[in-house]
Design an enzyme around this catalytic site. Structure first.
Site, PDB file in Angstrom:
ATOM      1  N   GLY A 151       0.928  -1.605   0.366  1.00  0.00           N
ATOM      2  CA  GLY A 151      -0.070   0.252  -0.174  1.00  0.00           C
ATOM      3  C   GLY A 151       0.218   1.239  -0.429  1.00  0.00           C
ATOM      4  O   GLY A 151       0.186   2.053   0.835  1.00  0.00           O
ATOM      5  N   ASN A 195       1.125  -2.724   5.677  1.00  0.00           N
ATOM      6  CA  ASN A 195       0.117  -1.487   5.425  1.00  0.00           C
ATOM      7  C   ASN A 195      -1.031  -1.134   4.783  1.00  0.00           C
ATOM      8  O   ASN A 195      -1.947  -0.464   4.570  1.00  0.00           O
ATOM      9  CB  ASN A 195       0.997  -0.382   4.792  1.00  0.00           C
ATOM     10  N   SER A 218      -4.637  -0.171  13.489  1.00  0.00           N
ATOM     11  CA  SER A 218      -5.804   1.860  14.137  1.00  0.00           C
ATOM     12  C   SER A 218      -5.999   1.395  15.092  1.00  0.00           C
ATOM     13  O   SER A 218      -6.774   0.511  16.168  1.00  0.00           O
ATOM     14  CB  SER A 218      -6.927   1.480  12.300  1.00  0.00           C
ATOM     15  N   TYR A 276     -13.894  -2.218   9.206  1.00  0.00           N
ATOM     16  CA  TYR A 276     -12.408  -1.656   9.655  1.00  0.00           C
ATOM     17  C   TYR A 276     -11.840  -2.279  10.866  1.00  0.00           C
ATOM     18  O   TYR A 276     -11.032  -2.668  11.572  1.00  0.00           O
ATOM     19  CB  TYR A 276     -12.840  -0.306   9.094  1.00  0.00           C
ATOM     20  N   SER A 277     -12.944  -1.723  11.931  1.00  0.00           N
ATOM     21  CA  SER A 277     -12.887  -1.989  13.028  1.00  0.00           C
ATOM     22  C   SER A 277     -11.894  -4.107  13.689  1.00  0.00           C
ATOM     23  O   SER A 277     -11.773  -3.879  14.260  1.00  0.00           O
ATOM     24  CB  SER A 277     -13.629  -1.639  14.372  1.00  0.00           C
ATOM     25  N   LYS A 314      -8.555  -4.389  11.824  1.00  0.00           N
ATOM     26  CA  LYS A 314      -7.614  -4.297  12.201  1.00  0.00           C
ATOM     27  C   LYS A 314      -7.477  -4.438  13.475  1.00  0.00           C
ATOM     28  O   LYS A 314      -6.201  -4.682  14.173  1.00  0.00           O
ATOM     29  CB  LYS A 314      -7.681  -2.600  12.546  1.00  0.00           C
ATOM     30  N   ILE A 354      -5.337  10.777  10.895  1.00  0.00           N
ATOM     31  CA  ILE A 354      -3.767  11.531  11.092  1.00  0.00           C
ATOM     32  C   ILE A 354      -4.217  12.693   9.516  1.00  0.00           C
ATOM     33  O   ILE A 354      -5.086  11.308   8.652  1.00  0.00           O
ATOM     34  CB  ILE A 354      -2.457   9.821  10.436  1.00  0.00           C
TER      35      ILE A 354
END
Length: 248
Positions: free
Chosen positions: A14, A91, A143, A155-156, A159, A188
């Protein structure tokens, strides 16, 4: 300060995105030969060209981290043009947010596959060379969302799963001189975040609520990755380093 990665080969997946680019550039600055991998070959090559333009050593390759043949082809190209990686930075990842009741199965699968299957395929391919050398670093980008975010169940979960994967790799491979750790960024200030329609509100919230009252910068993450990828972290494995400005 010498980090002990001079002459090492580092693979960053990535690498075409903001965090991947920052990590690749930081590794090159400290003497590593960096392989920038991305599903978008043009983006990977652009990052590599930027590194070479300032005197670093870099190679850009195409890689779909969810496809075993694509990963094998990329590693084959790396072996011919550089060397098998001593350092692997998992990544690759992205978000496809929605409340669970409205989340298409395709969005669940896409996020899980890139983050988790991608880490599995790349790590499985990178480990034999690391083990044979008796030295290796696997750093996966998790994350703060591993603690759970509304609207980010996929996503949670991905990760959080990456942390379990990291700890399993640490237990399996420490005896071979290979460490496995994770970095968990907060919000970020990348181009992806800047493109959000509520970007200004994100900045305001950070200044009002974070102990360190600003958004994170890509270099905050690359500095953490550099440490975990270095010889300086040789007795650290199975850990997650939160880089969140104090947000939990």
């Amino acid at each position: 300060m010498k980090l002990g990665i001079e002459g090492k080969t580092a693979l960053v997946t990535g690498a075409g995105g903001g965090l991947g680019r920052a990590i690749a550039e930081a590794l090159a600055t400290h003497g590593a030969t960096v392989v920038t991998a991305d599903i978008r070959l043009g983006e990977a090559q652009a990052v590599a060209e930027g590194i070479r333009a300032v005197g670093g050593r870099a190679l850009g390759v195409a890689m779909d981290v969810t496809d075993a043949q694509s990963v094998a082809d990329a590693f084959g190209s790396i072996e011919v043009q550089a060397d098998q990686p001593d350092i692997l930075i998992n990544n690759a990842g992205f978000t496809r947010d929605n409340r669970i009741g409205n989340m298409p199965e395709t969005d669940w699968d896409a996020v899980i596959d890139v983050v988790l299957k991608g880490a599995y395929l790349c790590t499985r391919r990178a480990l034999p060379a690391m083990i044979s050398r008796g030295w290796g670093r696997i750093v996966s980008i998790s994350s703060r969302a591993h603690l759970g975010n509304p609207g980010q169940a996929n996503y949670s979960a991905a990760k959080a799963g990456l942390l379990g994967f990291t700890r399993a790799m640490a237990l399996e491979n420490g005896k071979f001189g290979v460490t496995a750790n994770a970095v968990a960024p907060g919000v970020i200030d990348t181009m992806a975040v800047r493109s959000l329609p509520h970007y200004e509100r994100i900045i305001e919230n950070a200044k009002a609520s974070l102990p360190i009252r600003r958004l994170g910068r890509p270099e905050d993450i690359s500095d953490a990755v550099l440490f975990l990828a270095s010889q300086r972290s040789s007795y650290i494995t199975g850990e997650v380093l939160h880089v969140t400005g104090g947000r939990y």
